[in-house]
Enzyme design. Structure first.
Site, PDB file in Angstrom:
ATOM      1  N   TRP A 197      25.086   9.878  26.086  1.00 23.30           N
ATOM      2  CA  TRP A 197      24.466   9.863  24.755  1.00 23.30           C
ATOM      3  C   TRP A 197      23.690  11.140  24.505  1.00 23.30           C
ATOM      4  O   TRP A 197      23.676  11.662  23.394  1.00 23.30           O
ATOM      5  CB  TRP A 197      23.592   8.624  24.566  1.00 23.30           C
ATOM      6  CG  TRP A 197      24.382   7.348  24.599  1.00 23.30           C
ATOM      7  CD1 TRP A 197      24.297   6.352  25.516  1.00 23.30           C
ATOM      8  CD2 TRP A 197      25.393   6.920  23.662  1.00 23.30           C
ATOM      9  NE1 TRP A 197      25.180   5.342  25.223  1.00 23.30           N
ATOM     10  CE2 TRP A 197      25.861   5.660  24.098  1.00 23.30           C
ATOM     11  CE3 TRP A 197      25.945   7.494  22.507  1.00 23.30           C
ATOM     12  CZ2 TRP A 197      26.860   4.954  23.415  1.00 23.30           C
ATOM     13  CZ3 TRP A 197      26.940   6.785  21.831  1.00 23.30           C
ATOM     14  CH2 TRP A 197      27.388   5.542  22.285  1.00 23.30           C
ATOM     15  N   ASP A 207      15.664   9.601  21.906  1.00 20.51           N
ATOM     16  CA  ASP A 207      16.590   8.505  21.631  1.00 20.51           C
ATOM     17  C   ASP A 207      16.184   7.369  22.574  1.00 20.51           C
ATOM     18  O   ASP A 207      16.334   7.489  23.783  1.00 20.51           O
ATOM     19  CB  ASP A 207      18.021   8.974  21.915  1.00 20.51           C
ATOM     20  CG  ASP A 207      19.054   7.858  21.786  1.00 20.51           C
ATOM     21  OD1 ASP A 207      18.672   6.716  21.452  1.00 20.51           O
ATOM     22  OD2 ASP A 207      20.246   8.144  22.022  1.00 20.51           O
ATOM     23  N   LYS A 257      20.729  -2.896  20.759  1.00 20.09           N
ATOM     24  CA  LYS A 257      20.574  -3.054  22.206  1.00 20.09           C
ATOM     25  C   LYS A 257      19.378  -3.961  22.495  1.00 20.09           C
ATOM     26  O   LYS A 257      19.523  -5.002  23.105  1.00 20.09           O
ATOM     27  CB  LYS A 257      20.361  -1.691  22.887  1.00 20.09           C
ATOM     28  CG  LYS A 257      21.375  -0.622  22.472  1.00 20.09           C
ATOM     29  CD  LYS A 257      22.635  -0.644  23.306  1.00 20.09           C
ATOM     30  CE  LYS A 257      23.797   0.154  22.744  1.00 20.09           C
ATOM     31  NZ  LYS A 257      23.593   1.564  22.493  1.00 20.09           N
TER      32      LYS A 257
HETATM   33  C1  LIG Z   1      24.365   2.791  21.995  1.00 20.95           C
HETATM   34  C2  LIG Z   1      23.612   4.042  22.052  1.00 20.95           C
HETATM   35  C3  LIG Z   1      23.718   5.022  21.044  1.00 20.95           C
HETATM   36  C4  LIG Z   1      24.689   4.925  19.890  1.00 20.95           C
HETATM   37  O1  LIG Z   1      24.313   3.972  19.018  1.00 20.95           O
HETATM   38  P1  LIG Z   1      25.156   3.630  17.692  1.00 20.95           P
HETATM   39  O2  LIG Z   1      24.173   2.775  16.980  1.00 20.95           O
HETATM   40  O3  LIG Z   1      26.391   2.934  18.129  1.00 20.95           O
HETATM   41  O4  LIG Z   1      25.426   4.896  16.978  1.00 20.95           O
HETATM   42  C5  LIG Z   1      22.913   6.137  21.125  1.00 20.95           C
HETATM   43  N1  LIG Z   1      22.076   6.315  22.152  1.00 20.95           N
HETATM   44  C6  LIG Z   1      21.959   5.414  23.156  1.00 20.95           C
HETATM   45  C7  LIG Z   1      20.994   5.667  24.261  1.00 20.95           C
HETATM   46  C8  LIG Z   1      22.723   4.248  23.127  1.00 20.95           C
HETATM   47  O5  LIG Z   1      22.598   3.350  24.113  1.00 20.95           O
END
Ligand SMILES: *Cc1c(COP(=O)(O)O)cnc(C)c1O
Length: 362
Positions: free
Chosen positions: A103, A173, A197
């Site tokens: 990511w 993030d 998540k």
């Molecule tokens: C799942 C995830 C993403 C991407 O998320 P989307 O909402 O599918 O764009 C980005 N960063 C991390 C750390 C993730 O686990």
């Protein structure tokens, strides 16, 4: 299948059962409106209350004051990979990225499309088994910001201690560990997290932003891609993802009712320990991907002696009521995602299954 299983999916992921039940009970007639929350205007009073309480609860959980805003954005964590540099990487400046997994690579890739970047640290050469130490981080000269990924969903590593770069804006993030533990949110200029998540359903991304950054959004980029548009309009410049925000609001209230982030961290440490103990005491049958001091409390990744056994593990786990354990293709093996809403009971069931499976197959 008639009963609910223990759901170890990485995302969308398990939600607290009480919240699903409440959403079900309120679905046809939200608080005597005679309408579903899915059917009412985002400008109506009942929705406005949800939306404002969600912002206030998020700030309360993180201990943030008036100098921060909470925004509700669509497009997932992936759109944030682009919005961050669009808004905060001006021409002539460099943005620093610390790479700890797939990511963070994707975040960097978007920034590269928009401006100059620098990799301040990476553990790619070691299969992203660990988080770099603070000493390994080599910043560029006066970067526009530094971007990190707090928890690496695919590799199963997590920052223990966040870096501090003084006045340089730190952006993170936190899609896969947001609100899983207490941390000093005031260290961050901007935090984003896709909800699916650890915070709720897909469809909404939470952005926490320090207010002074809102003055820096360039007026030349499209309206919907500027953070100040969301801030000025209380995230209602256009129709927000109302149902997703509604569930996030219920999750935030559930967190506050259950002791907040400190209680959640304790719960998560206890849960993860059941599974890591199985790895550590397996005599090498289970091999953890992450180095012990970088282990994630949210995503636990491990391999078995061979792929055949890994396949059998996933299959037999399903029969035992344990779902979503297949690892991501780049790491292979098994991944158990044990977000806030995963119960202690679920983790104990997985640990017992691991113990039994090892005894049967070694
Ligand atoms: C799942 C995830 C993403 C991407 O998320 P989307 O909402 O599918 O764009 C980005 N960063 C991390 C750390 C993730 O686990």
């Amino acid at each position: 299948m008639t009963d609910r299983i223990f759901n170890f999916n990485a995302g969308p992921a398990v939600l607290p059962l009480d919240i699903l039940k409440q959403a079900q009970a309120e679905l046809l007639n939200y608080r005597d409106t005679g309408m579903s929350i899915l059917e009412i205007s985002h400008r109506s009073k009942p929705y406005e209350v949800i939306h404002q309480e969600a912002e206030a609860d998020m700030k309360a959980l993180l201990g943030l004051g008036d100098n921060y805003r909470v925004l509700f954005v669509q497009g997932g964590g992936s759109l944030q990979f682009a919005m961050v540099p669009m808004n905060y990487l001006p021409a002539g400046r460099i943005a620093d990225y610390i790479l700890t997994g797939s990511w963070s690579e994707k975040a960097l890739q978007e920034a590269k499309l928009l401006g100059q970047t620098h990799v301040a640290a990476t553990t790619a050469g070691e299969g992203y088994r660990r988080i770099p130490s603070l000493q390994e981080i080599k910043l560029s000269d006066k970067p526009a910001y530094v971007h990190i990924t707090s928890n690496n969903t695919i590799y199963g590593t997590q920052w223990r201690e966040f870096p501090n770069f003084g006045d340089i804006p730190l952006m993170a993030d936190m899609s896969s560990d947001m609100l899983s533990r207490p941390f000093d949110a005031k260290k961050f200029a901007l935090i984003y997290a896709g909800a699916q998540k650890n915070l709720g359903p897909a469809g909404v991304t939470i952005v926490i932003i320090r207010k002074d950054l809102l003055d820096e959004c360039p007026p030349t980029i499209p309206t919907m891609l500027r953070y100040d548009t969301y801030a000025k309009n209380d995230s209602m410049y256009n129709t927000p993802p109302c149902f997703s925000v509604y569930i996030v609001h219920l999750v935030l209230q559930w967190l506050r009712k259950n002791g907040g982030l400190a209680a959640m961290e304790k719960h998560n440490q206890e849960k993860a320990a059941f599974i890591y103990r199985q790895i550590d005491q397996s005599g090498g049958f289970y091999r953890g991907h992450a180095e012990p001091d970088s282990r994630s409390l949210m995503n636990i990744t491990f391999r078995l002696p061979n792929e055949e056994l890994e396949g059998a593990f996933v299959k037999e786990a399903v029969q035992a009521g344990l779902g979503g354990l297949k690892g991501y293709r780049t790491v292979g093996g098994i991944r158990a995602s044990v977000y806030n809403a995963m119960s202690k009971e679920g983790c104990l069931a997985l640990a017992a299954f691991m113990d039994e499976f090892r005894k049967k197959n070694s």
